[in-house]
Scaffold this motif. Structure first.
Motif, PDB file in Angstrom:
ATOM      1  N   TYR A 178       0.855  -1.187   0.000  1.00  0.00           N
ATOM      2  CA  TYR A 178       0.000   0.000   0.000  1.00  0.00           C
ATOM      3  C   TYR A 178       0.896   1.244   0.000  1.00  0.00           C
ATOM      4  N   ARG A 179       1.073   1.815  -1.197  1.00  0.00           N
ATOM      5  CA  ARG A 179       1.889   3.028  -1.336  1.00  0.00           C
ATOM      6  C   ARG A 179       0.992   4.219  -1.014  1.00  0.00           C
ATOM      7  N   ILE A 180       1.270   4.861   0.088  1.00  0.00           N
ATOM      8  CA  ILE A 180       0.336   5.846   0.604  1.00  0.00           C
ATOM      9  C   ILE A 180       0.610   7.231   0.021  1.00  0.00           C
ATOM     10  N   ASP A 181      -0.445   7.875  -0.437  1.00  0.00           N
ATOM     11  CA  ASP A 181      -0.412   9.261  -0.909  1.00  0.00           C
ATOM     12  C   ASP A 181      -1.518   9.977  -0.143  1.00  0.00           C
ATOM     13  N   HIS A 182      -1.152  10.779   0.840  1.00  0.00           N
ATOM     14  CA  HIS A 182      -2.170  11.319   1.747  1.00  0.00           C
ATOM     15  C   HIS A 182      -3.192  12.182   1.031  1.00  0.00           C
ATOM     16  N   TYR A 183      -2.849  12.711  -0.180  1.00  0.00           N
ATOM     17  CA  TYR A 183      -3.836  13.475  -0.949  1.00  0.00           C
ATOM     18  C   TYR A 183      -5.047  12.624  -1.296  1.00  0.00           C
ATOM     19  N   LEU A 184      -4.810  11.333  -1.541  1.00  0.00           N
ATOM     20  CA  LEU A 184      -5.908  10.439  -1.919  1.00  0.00           C
ATOM     21  C   LEU A 184      -6.788  10.093  -0.729  1.00  0.00           C
ATOM     22  N   GLY A 185      -6.363  10.469   0.473  1.00  0.00           N
ATOM     23  CA  GLY A 185      -7.200  10.272   1.641  1.00  0.00           C
ATOM     24  C   GLY A 185      -8.079  11.458   1.968  1.00  0.00           C
ATOM     25  N   LYS A 186      -7.862  12.582   1.285  1.00  0.00           N
ATOM     26  CA  LYS A 186      -8.669  13.772   1.539  1.00  0.00           C
ATOM     27  C   LYS A 186     -10.089  13.561   1.026  1.00  0.00           C
ATOM     28  N   GLU A 187     -11.034  13.980   1.832  1.00  0.00           N
ATOM     29  CA  GLU A 187     -12.443  13.720   1.510  1.00  0.00           C
ATOM     30  C   GLU A 187     -12.831  14.290   0.151  1.00  0.00           C
ATOM     31  N   MET A 188     -12.406  15.532  -0.144  1.00  0.00           N
ATOM     32  CA  MET A 188     -12.846  16.163  -1.382  1.00  0.00           C
ATOM     33  C   MET A 188     -12.157  15.569  -2.607  1.00  0.00           C
ATOM     34  N   VAL A 189     -10.956  15.024  -2.453  1.00  0.00           N
ATOM     35  CA  VAL A 189     -10.323  14.309  -3.563  1.00  0.00           C
ATOM     36  C   VAL A 189     -11.112  13.045  -3.863  1.00  0.00           C
ATOM     37  N   GLN A 190     -11.489  12.319  -2.806  1.00  0.00           N
ATOM     38  CA  GLN A 190     -12.306  11.123  -3.008  1.00  0.00           C
ATOM     39  C   GLN A 190     -13.676  11.473  -3.576  1.00  0.00           C
ATOM     40  N   ASN A 191     -14.109  12.706  -3.330  1.00  0.00           N
ATOM     41  CA  ASN A 191     -15.420  13.155  -3.810  1.00  0.00           C
ATOM     42  C   ASN A 191     -15.434  13.409  -5.318  1.00  0.00           C
ATOM     43  N   ILE A 192     -14.253  13.519  -5.939  1.00  0.00           N
ATOM     44  CA  ILE A 192     -14.197  13.761  -7.390  1.00  0.00           C
ATOM     45  C   ILE A 192     -14.960  12.668  -8.139  1.00  0.00           C
ATOM     46  N   GLU A 193     -14.713  11.419  -7.763  1.00  0.00           N
ATOM     47  CA  GLU A 193     -15.397  10.305  -8.421  1.00  0.00           C
ATOM     48  C   GLU A 193     -16.911  10.384  -8.206  1.00  0.00           C
ATOM     49  N   VAL A 194     -17.316  10.726  -6.990  1.00  0.00           N
ATOM     50  CA  VAL A 194     -18.748  10.782  -6.683  1.00  0.00           C
ATOM     51  C   VAL A 194     -19.417  11.895  -7.478  1.00  0.00           C
ATOM     52  N   ILE A 195     -18.789  13.062  -7.529  1.00  0.00           N
ATOM     53  CA  ILE A 195     -19.343  14.184  -8.289  1.00  0.00           C
ATOM     54  C   ILE A 195     -19.522  13.796  -9.753  1.00  0.00           C
ATOM     55  N   ARG A 196     -18.528  13.124 -10.297  1.00  0.00           N
ATOM     56  CA  ARG A 196     -18.583  12.770 -11.717  1.00  0.00           C
ATOM     57  C   ARG A 196     -19.597  11.665 -12.012  1.00  0.00           C
ATOM     58  N   PHE A 197     -19.541  10.596 -11.233  1.00  0.00           N
ATOM     59  CA  PHE A 197     -20.237   9.378 -11.626  1.00  0.00           C
ATOM     60  C   PHE A 197     -21.589   9.179 -10.968  1.00  0.00           C
ATOM     61  N   SER A 198     -22.028  10.125 -10.127  1.00  0.00           N
ATOM     62  CA  SER A 198     -23.355   9.988  -9.527  1.00  0.00           C
ATOM     63  C   SER A 198     -24.287  11.120  -9.938  1.00  0.00           C
ATOM     64  N   ASN A 199     -23.832  11.994 -10.844  1.00  0.00           N
ATOM     65  CA  ASN A 199     -24.645  13.127 -11.275  1.00  0.00           C
ATOM     66  C   ASN A 199     -24.752  13.153 -12.798  1.00  0.00           C
ATOM     67  N   SER A 200     -25.968  12.956 -13.297  1.00  0.00           N
ATOM     68  CA  SER A 200     -26.167  13.001 -14.752  1.00  0.00           C
ATOM     69  C   SER A 200     -25.956  14.401 -15.298  1.00  0.00           C
ATOM     70  N   LEU A 201     -25.932  15.390 -14.420  1.00  0.00           N
ATOM     71  CA  LEU A 201     -25.662  16.767 -14.843  1.00  0.00           C
ATOM     72  C   LEU A 201     -24.265  16.909 -15.422  1.00  0.00           C
ATOM     73  N   PHE A 202     -23.277  16.189 -14.850  1.00  0.00           N
ATOM     74  CA  PHE A 202     -21.883  16.426 -15.224  1.00  0.00           C
ATOM     75  C   PHE A 202     -21.328  15.416 -16.224  1.00  0.00           C
ATOM     76  N   GLU A 203     -21.563  14.144 -16.012  1.00  0.00           N
ATOM     77  CA  GLU A 203     -20.867  13.153 -16.832  1.00  0.00           C
ATOM     78  C   GLU A 203     -21.103  13.321 -18.340  1.00  0.00           C
ATOM     79  N   PRO A 204     -22.316  13.646 -18.810  1.00  0.00           N
ATOM     80  CA  PRO A 204     -22.480  13.854 -20.259  1.00  0.00           C
ATOM     81  C   PRO A 204     -21.687  15.052 -20.799  1.00  0.00           C
TER      82      PRO A 204
END
Length: 494
Positions: A178-204
């Protein structure tokens, strides 16, 4: 966090170091408070000092008590009863028998399921020394799981990263690393995927038909402090760009994965890194800007230049700032520039992403005497210091002065939500204990990042720069603005 606690014994190498005291011990304690660690766990602090268990527990108590993000210290005394200390000469495989004996005794006492996690909060030159000795001494021979967490930097270039991995994988398989990158543990970085893939407003709209450019900024107002010796070897490219910044690029640019399985997400991130346009020497000078901070004012206080910092060469050629224009040469992103900048001693401490959408084909809402320009539609994802999402839109101007005005639809993460964890490291330690490697760097991600970055470093290392070239407290070198203005864009200060 889960309600079912983990069974595990954790060997924390570098337990008396700064990272362990400020981040890791408070994070593990909060996991205990939240119930992810409860009865069946033990922490073995590994160091070279002549400490007893009680000596280290006192140090751990002081470190945890000093953490201002912890709402209370409930359960601290019980937590410390699970913390032990082992003195070890990491270079002498014969001394590792003491560590193995400690594991075995604690596994019997706390019923840890013979699961062993090794966290190397150490400089990278010790990684292979430790993993080799763990293997040769039999410490990694266990009937439960065995996992390894290592901190960056993971090598200094492609060849050294490959050699490091080849040596570590003699002891641990890739799925156990497990190569740790603390940026990937930040909530808003992890939220990038959620914003993109759970909102039909953005992905198209998430493609070159609707997006004109994407900007990623990570700036710090501090200098290198007491890390001059490390920074002289790494610079902004190895310290920030090769890992943190390219990870964010891959999250923004990836295709939707077929599932949220860590392997599926990693596969899509790797495709992005493989698609980054490789640059020759002339292209590096065209698409990259480097800088080094000079004297200046930061928050009203005088700041020295980088070359005056401790353990920094008087004629240092090390960049403390980098700005780049990247292209992902695939069907989705062809022609869309990704602008990335990161630097020290800049005006503000912030990390943000700005997605600038293309203009409407024709502006119907303007008066003859007004410029035929609408405010840009922007999506701003702010990672620090505040975590927020803001959408910039045009609406009718009810005051009547203009036909339209810009408004901002904004969501800021509530303080009570941020208080769920004390640090990004807590999220990542939890993921590792859960066997979820989604937010850790896979070897293939690492190698593709180095393959892209190595040509940049080679050009700069063989070409002396006119440093220093930006004042402390500024937004970086003037050339970083030209990087965008030549394309008809600007850095957004939003």
């Amino acid at each position: 966090m889960i309600t079912q606690p983990f069974k595990v014994a954790i060997a924390l190498f570098g337990a008396t170091g700064d990272l362990s005291r400020r981040k890791l011990l408070p994070s593990m304690f909060h996991l205990f408070q939240e119930g992810s660690l409860k009865d069946d766990f033990a922490i073995i602090a590994v160091g070279r000092r002549d400490f007893s268990d009680d000596d280290f527990r006192k140090t751990a108590e002081e470190s945890i008590s000093a953490n201002k993000k912890l709402e209370n210290l409930d359960g601290l005394e019980t937590f410390l009863e699970h913390v032990f200390y082992v003195k070890l000469d990491i270079a002498d495989s014969n001394t590792y028998k003491v560590l193995n004996d400690k594991f075995e005794s604690l596994e019997a006492e706390f019923d840890t399921g013979n699961n062993r996690l090794f966290y190397l909060a150490m400089p990278p030159q010790y990684f292979t020394v430790i993993t080799d000795n763990l293997r040769e001494s039999g410490v990694t021979d266990t009937s439960g799981f065995r996992r390894l967490i290592i901190e960056k930097p993971f090598g200094k270039d492609y060849d050294s990263a490959l050699a490091l991995n080849n040596q570590i994988t003699k002891t641990f398989d890739e799925h156990e690393i497990y190569r740790i990158d603390h940026y990937l543990g930040k909530e808003m970085v992890q939220n990038i995927e959620v914003i993109r893939f759970s909102n039909s407003l953005f992905e198209p709209l998430w493609n070159n038909h609707y997006i004109s450019n994407i900007q990623i900024t990570s700036s710090e107002s501090l200098g290198v402090l007491d890390r001059g010796e490390y920074y002289e070897k790494s610079g902004a490219v190895r310290d920030m760009f090769q890992n943190h910044m390219l990870q964010i690029v891959s999250l923004l640019g990836m295709e939707p994965p077929i599932s949220l399985n860590s392997d599926d997400i990693r596969d899509e991130k790797i495709k992005v890194l493989k698609s980054l346009r490789r640059l020759g020497e002339k292209e590096v000078k065209k698409h990259f800007v480097r800088g080094q901070y000079d004297e200046g004012l930061v928050e009203g206080k005088a700041a020295s230049k980088y070359r005056d910092e401790e353990n920094v060469a008087e004629d240092s050629n090390t960049p403390t700032f980098i700005a780049s224009r990247l292209y992902i040469d695939n069907f989705r992103w062809a022609g869309v520039p990704f602008y990335v900048r990161t630097g020290k001693r800049m005006k503000d401490k912030e990390t943000k992403i700005v997605v600038e959408f293309k203009e409407v084909p024709r502006n119907l809402y303007y008066q003859a005497e007004e410029d035929d320009v609408l405010a840009k539609n922007l999506l701003v994802i702010r990672i620090q210091p505040d975590e927020s999402i803001t959408l910039h839109l045009n609406v009718k101007d009810y005051a009547g002065e203009k036909d339209t005005k810009e408004i901002k639809l904004s969501y800021t993460v509530a303080k009570q939500d941020l208080a769920r964890t004390v640090d990004a490291y807590e999220n990542l330690i939890y993921d590792c204990l859960n066997g979820d490697s989604t937010n850790f760097t896979h070897q293939e991600e690492l190698m593709n990042a180095w393959a892209f970055v190595d040509p940049v470093n080679k050009v700069w290392e063989n070409d002396a720069a006119s440093f220093p070239n930006y004042q402390s407290g500024s937004s970086g070198p003037i050339k970083s603005n030209l990087l965008l203005s030549r394309d008809g864009f600007k850095w957004w200060d939003v």
